[in-house]
Design a protein around this motif. Structure first.
Motif, PDB file in Angstrom:
ATOM      1  N   GLY A  47       0.635  -1.912  -0.096  1.00  0.00           N
ATOM      2  CA  GLY A  47       0.409   0.533   0.341  1.00  0.00           C
ATOM      3  C   GLY A  47       0.474   0.944   0.107  1.00  0.00           C
ATOM      4  N   ASP A  48       2.135   1.686   0.795  1.00  0.00           N
ATOM      5  CA  ASP A  48       3.084   2.190   0.801  1.00  0.00           C
ATOM      6  C   ASP A  48       3.822   2.618  -0.469  1.00  0.00           C
ATOM      7  OD1 ASP A  48       4.405   0.499   1.297  1.00  0.00           O
ATOM      8  OD2 ASP A  48       5.278   1.361   2.805  1.00  0.00           O
ATOM      9  N   GLY A  49       3.617   1.452  -1.703  1.00  0.00           N
ATOM     10  CA  GLY A  49       4.039   1.778  -2.727  1.00  0.00           C
ATOM     11  C   GLY A  49       5.710   1.310  -2.621  1.00  0.00           C
ATOM     12  N   GLU A  50       6.127   1.120  -1.788  1.00  0.00           N
ATOM     13  CA  GLU A  50       7.692   0.716  -1.432  1.00  0.00           C
ATOM     14  C   GLU A  50       8.501  -0.291  -1.214  1.00  0.00           C
ATOM     15  OE1 GLU A  50       9.067   3.004   2.574  1.00  0.00           O
ATOM     16  OE2 GLU A  50       8.804   5.073   1.589  1.00  0.00           O
ATOM     17  N   THR A  51       7.336  -1.721  -1.809  1.00  0.00           N
ATOM     18  CA  THR A  51       7.976  -3.192  -1.858  1.00  0.00           C
ATOM     19  C   THR A  51       6.958  -3.481  -3.185  1.00  0.00           C
ATOM     20  OG1 THR A  51       8.605  -2.687   0.703  1.00  0.00           O
ATOM     21  CG2 THR A  51       8.282  -4.862  -0.580  1.00  0.00           C
ATOM     22  N   GLU A  52       7.489  -4.020  -3.626  1.00  0.00           N
ATOM     23  CA  GLU A  52       7.258  -5.520  -4.881  1.00  0.00           C
ATOM     24  C   GLU A  52       7.546  -6.391  -4.723  1.00  0.00           C
ATOM     25  OE1 GLU A  52       8.057  -4.230  -8.501  1.00  0.00           O
ATOM     26  OE2 GLU A  52       6.810  -2.240  -8.114  1.00  0.00           O
ATOM     27  N   VAL A  53       6.171  -7.782  -4.757  1.00  0.00           N
ATOM     28  CA  VAL A  53       6.686  -9.062  -4.377  1.00  0.00           C
ATOM     29  C   VAL A  53       6.046  -9.309  -6.185  1.00  0.00           C
ATOM     30  CG1 VAL A  53       5.990 -11.060  -3.770  1.00  0.00           C
ATOM     31  CG2 VAL A  53       6.008  -8.745  -2.021  1.00  0.00           C
ATOM     32  N   HIS A  54       7.541 -10.300  -6.192  1.00  0.00           N
ATOM     33  CA  HIS A  54       7.168 -10.647  -7.344  1.00  0.00           C
ATOM     34  C   HIS A  54       7.118 -12.126  -7.819  1.00  0.00           C
ATOM     35  CE1 HIS A  54       9.822  -7.051  -9.787  1.00  0.00           C
ATOM     36  NE2 HIS A  54       8.359  -7.011  -9.128  1.00  0.00           N
ATOM     37  N   VAL A  55       6.304 -13.380  -8.823  1.00  0.00           N
ATOM     38  CA  VAL A  55       6.925 -14.382  -8.728  1.00  0.00           C
ATOM     39  C   VAL A  55       6.716 -14.137 -10.002  1.00  0.00           C
ATOM     40  CG1 VAL A  55       5.114 -16.368  -8.474  1.00  0.00           C
ATOM     41  CG2 VAL A  55       5.063 -14.564  -7.421  1.00  0.00           C
ATOM     42  N   ILE A  56       7.809 -15.553 -10.306  1.00  0.00           N
ATOM     43  CA  ILE A  56       8.345 -15.552 -11.612  1.00  0.00           C
ATOM     44  C   ILE A  56       8.822 -16.819 -11.860  1.00  0.00           C
ATOM     45  CG2 ILE A  56      10.587 -14.733 -13.572  1.00  0.00           C
ATOM     46  CD1 ILE A  56      10.759 -12.317 -11.167  1.00  0.00           C
TER      47      ILE A  56
END
Length: 95
Positions: A47-56
């Protein structure tokens, strides 16, 4: 393709050094996946836009290794310098 040949990753990406630059960098790097038989299955952001999680998922380990060694990927990271995101990559498997 059997599931045994896949390489499944979860990347935890900290964008907090420069959120906008980090997001642009991630957009550009994720666009390189196709050339190495990689596929972004999910891209999530806090929500704060500071972390992303990617499933690759990569079709093969060789594809994953080629992605890591991709000179365009290295150039993008070098261009961003200290504003480059910090990433923790976990190799995972379905259970």
């Amino acid at each position: 393709m059997t599931t045994e040949s896949w390489v499944l990753l979860v990347a935890l990406v900290d964008l907090s050094a420069d959120t906008e630059a980090g997001q642009r960098y991630e957009d550009a790097v994720l666009a390189l996946l196709d050339r190495h038989d990689g596929q972004l299955e999910r891209r999530l952001r806090t929500g704060d836009g500071e972390t992303e999680v990617h499933v690759i998922r990569f079709a093969t380990r060789a594809g994953y290794e080629a992605f890591l060694a991709d000179p365009d990927r290295a150039a993008l990271r070098a261009e961003l310098g200290d504003a480059a995101p910090t990433t923790r990559v976990l190799e995972v498997r379905d259970i």
